[in-house]
Scaffold this motif. Sequence first.
Motif, PDB file in Angstrom:
ATOM      1  N   GLN A   2       0.825  -1.472   0.165  1.00 35.58           N
ATOM      2  CA  GLN A   2      -0.446  -0.287   0.428  1.00 35.58           C
ATOM      3  C   GLN A   2       0.831   1.061  -0.220  1.00 35.58           C
ATOM      4  OE1 GLN A   2      -3.661  -0.263  -0.426  1.00 35.58           O
ATOM      5  NE2 GLN A   2      -2.824  -2.551  -0.219  1.00 35.58           N
ATOM      6  N   ALA A  90      -7.989   6.427  -2.421  1.00 35.80           N
ATOM      7  CA  ALA A  90      -7.337   6.544  -3.750  1.00 35.80           C
ATOM      8  C   ALA A  90      -6.820   6.960  -4.603  1.00 35.80           C
ATOM      9  CB  ALA A  90      -8.298   5.145  -5.138  1.00 35.80           C
ATOM     10  N   LEU A 100      -4.978   2.536 -10.701  1.00 36.30           N
ATOM     11  CA  LEU A 100      -4.787   3.881  -8.830  1.00 36.30           C
ATOM     12  C   LEU A 100      -4.282   2.640  -8.046  1.00 36.30           C
ATOM     13  CD1 LEU A 100      -8.714   4.396  -8.784  1.00 36.30           C
ATOM     14  CD2 LEU A 100      -6.876   6.502  -9.373  1.00 36.30           C
ATOM     15  N   THR A 101      -2.995   4.064  -6.597  1.00 37.33           N
ATOM     16  CA  THR A 101      -3.034   2.646  -5.732  1.00 37.33           C
ATOM     17  C   THR A 101      -4.218   3.195  -4.642  1.00 37.33           C
ATOM     18  OG1 THR A 101      -0.895   3.305  -6.666  1.00 37.33           O
ATOM     19  CG2 THR A 101      -1.128   2.783  -4.178  1.00 37.33           C
ATOM     20  N   PHE A 102      -4.818   2.091  -3.447  1.00 33.32           N
ATOM     21  CA  PHE A 102      -5.848   2.116  -2.693  1.00 33.32           C
ATOM     22  C   PHE A 102      -4.718   2.186  -1.653  1.00 33.32           C
ATOM     23  CE2 PHE A 102      -9.406   1.982  -4.792  1.00 33.32           C
ATOM     24  CZ  PHE A 102      -9.030   1.429  -5.889  1.00 33.32           C
TER      25      PHE A 102
ATOM     26  N   TYR B  35      -7.729  -5.400 -10.990  1.00 36.37           N
ATOM     27  CA  TYR B  35      -7.819  -5.616  -9.283  1.00 36.37           C
ATOM     28  C   TYR B  35      -7.744  -6.653  -8.158  1.00 36.37           C
ATOM     29  CZ  TYR B  35      -7.060  -0.478 -10.005  1.00 36.37           C
ATOM     30  OH  TYR B  35      -6.723   1.009 -10.790  1.00 36.37           O
TER      31      TYR B  35
END
Lengths: 112, 116
Positions: A2, A90, A100-102, B35
């Motif tokens: 993350q 995100a 996207l990086t959540f 994802y």
Amino acid sequence: SQQGEEDPQALSIQEGENATMNCSYKTSINNLQWYRQNSGRGLVHLILIRSNEREKHSGRLRVTLDTSKKSSSLLITASRAADTASYFCATDLSGSARQLTFGSGTQLTVLP
Amino acid sequence: KAGVTQTPRYLIKTRGQQVTLSCSPISGHRSVSWYQQTPGQGLQFLFEYFSETQRNKGNFPGRFSGRQFSNSRSEMNVSTLELGDSALYLCASSLEGQGVTNEKLFFGSGTQLSVL
């Protein structure tokens, strides 16, 4: 791993109270989005705030963005039992709107 | 308009097998992203397809692959399954093209894969 951290990890409140969740990220962004996920289901887009915006409202949601601190907060006012869910921020850290990086998420429980 | 449809909803496989997951985006959406969500690693980007071409790829081994068809439907494949591949696999579509770019992702309900 993350890239974003959210706090708190879990939040339990009574119906009618306000809920505030925070998100921090590490590099420059074009925009930051908040999504909601009910248990084991897909994510639902809540709100998007661009890097040149400081605050945005949508119904009972208020999002703030502080690019100098690389942080954002989501406020849900007058919460309802139906707001019980996990909330994720995100960011488009990679520069691609689709990659996207959540964050790690905040589990919100609203007690009736 | 129908939402993003993912099939199957649940899948149980054993180590070493391969699996194919399917995703039908919202009509008119040409970008499809995948994802992986696990309790330990959270939500991680796998790859994104647009107009049948992989446009972005996350940091996953080559056992994870995907493709997109001319009708924008997408499949992802995982070969030689490992226990750690057990996860919720989410597909998302977004509107792009003809001068329109919308960063908002629309997610399907996911495919819950269990590897035994």
